[in-house]
Design a protein around this motif. Sequence first.
Motif, short mmCIF file in Angstrom:
data_model
loop_
_atom_site.label_atom_id
_atom_site.label_comp_id
_atom_site.label_asym_id
_atom_site.label_seq_id
_atom_site.Cartn_x
_atom_site.Cartn_y
_atom_site.Cartn_z
N ILE A 99 3.83 9.11 1.57
CA ILE A 99 4.45 10.50 0.72
C ILE A 99 3.77 11.50 1.73
CG2 ILE A 99 3.87 11.72 -1.09
CD1 ILE A 99 3.16 9.30 -2.68
N TYR A 100 4.83 12.45 1.86
CA TYR A 100 4.42 13.74 2.92
C TYR A 100 4.54 14.98 1.85
CZ TYR A 100 5.19 10.56 6.74
OH TYR A 100 5.08 9.80 7.74
N PRO A 101 3.42 15.41 1.25
CA PRO A 101 3.40 16.60 0.48
C PRO A 101 3.71 17.65 1.48
CG PRO A 101 1.68 15.23 -0.10
CD PRO A 101 2.05 14.76 1.26
N PRO A 106 0.86 -1.24 0.08
CA PRO A 106 -0.03 0.12 0.06
C PRO A 106 0.90 1.23 -0.11
CG PRO A 106 -0.68 -1.53 1.77
CD PRO A 106 0.64 -2.00 1.24
N LEU A 107 0.15 2.37 -0.29
CA LEU A 107 0.91 3.47 -0.41
C LEU A 107 -0.11 4.59 0.49
CD1 LEU A 107 3.12 5.24 -1.42
CD2 LEU A 107 1.86 5.80 -3.44
N VAL A 108 0.66 5.47 1.33
CA VAL A 108 -0.29 6.40 2.35
C VAL A 108 0.28 7.90 2.03
CG1 VAL A 108 -0.74 7.26 4.55
CG2 VAL A 108 -0.71 4.48 3.94
N VAL A 109 -0.48 8.78 1.58
CA VAL A 109 -0.30 10.16 1.71
C VAL A 109 -0.76 11.10 2.75
CG1 VAL A 109 -0.74 12.41 0.23
CG2 VAL A 109 -0.72 10.21 -1.00
N PHE A 125 -3.88 5.62 -0.28
CA PHE A 125 -4.90 6.36 0.93
C PHE A 125 -4.30 7.58 1.23
CE2 PHE A 125 -4.89 1.61 1.56
CZ PHE A 125 -6.16 1.35 1.72
N VAL A 126 -5.33 8.46 1.41
CA VAL A 126 -4.77 9.93 1.97
C VAL A 126 -5.49 10.33 3.16
CG1 VAL A 126 -6.54 10.86 0.73
CG2 VAL A 126 -4.64 12.19 1.12
#
Length: 487
Positions: A102-104, A69-72, A153-154
């Motif tokens: 990911i941390y924008p 998975p990938l989390v924003v 996910f975000v």
Amino acid sequence: MHSSIRSLFRRTALAATIGALAAALTTVTPLAPTAAAAGTLQQVANFGSNPGNLAMYEYAPANLPANAPLVVALHGCSQSASDYHGHSGWQKFADQWGFAVIYPQTNSANNILSCFSWFDPAKDTRGKGEAASVVQMVDSAAARYGSDRGRIFVTGLSAGGGMAADLLADYPDVFAGGAIDSGLPAQCATTQAAASGCQYSSQNLTPKQWGDKVRNSYPGYTGPWPRVAIWQGASDTTVAPVNATELRDQWTDVWGIGQTVSSTRNLTGGTTESIYDDSAGKPAVALFSVSGMAHGLAVNPGSGADQCGTTGAYYLNSICSSYHTAQFWGLDGSGGDPGSGSLPAPSGVAVTGTTGTGASLSWNAVSGAASYHVYRNGTKAASVTGTSYTDTGLSAGTSYSYTVAAVDSTGAVGASSAPVTATTTGAAPKCYTANNYNQVAAGRAHQSLGYTYANGSDQNMGLYNVAITHTLKETSPGYFVIADSGC
């Protein structure tokens, strides 16, 4: 929240700098994205045209598997990517359950208080500004790590929560779920003047009117909607608790399930969890109300399984919201079952054997269990009444993660076990490392409009040139996935 932050929604957001616009319009071919070193938070440059003038930071644990998975995670006003990474607790669960984050990061050139612009249609709508930049980050990271595009996910805090809600509405085809922490409903405001009204008071809209704001964000969309967790402090005077009710109304209406709660339970830190199930009986919307909590992100420092984070400005000690959010999304291997039952996690979960196409598991019985759910890579693979299970139809030489949860006679699912890994026997999938041009020449990828895509999976590998190199794994004949993090 101090007075300068309290007035953030009343102040005019600054336009992106001329330099950022010039950079977005340049015709110079960008360099390949820089992968974050395993186990460290690092900035990633050149992830796309970046119309929102954001910075991208990324954390990936060591040995991150493909199809993870990938989390924003979006910070709040006056915060930064490193600040949010250090306090929120997401690193603990990324390491434990195997996913990248990911941390924008926005800046004072975009907004005087470094807030994400959740109220500006030029920045928070599909294909525009900050929203578009975040999705470019997702595409960049997903291509680099071979992420599961069905498990992205975000989440976000305060203004970051408002932007997270907007992203869920704008891109339901990208995000499988989200969490809004002390934030605002999707597209609540479309002007700076209207933002403070959303922040402090009820907008007196019906659930359908709230739902229409989501549906109108991507007209014509007919796919599945994201599963949404809502976190709100009951004593928040910066973002009024009515916002949580409005978010609940908005997303239950989008799901078409009404506003009647399906189940409730009391959690630590004076937290009440209210679950709203979809038509299949699976949680679609979760509302977490934290008694006595002011404006901020709920954390709970400690070494317990359900504890995380560190306290600080707007990181408030009550409950580990990241833990419960990750569980709600199924990142712990529960498949999104909320664990609302009282049964403990099965102990002694072990791999008892593997073949080229199967894996066998066993575990200790749980008193009061009527059955057990077995999850493979976060998705329910089976429901069995005994204390063993053999999974079949697997790929040779491939690793799979399994968890098990006990289910009582009412159907309530208990806590999930710690994951175990089973690796099937036989030859592992073949891997090929080459630049994008040569991957296409070898027939493992194809190019379209200047970009390269892996054959079979269609994962975006970046620009079609010799400057970008990827590892492709052939998981079945003619089907390739990006496996830069290990093959």
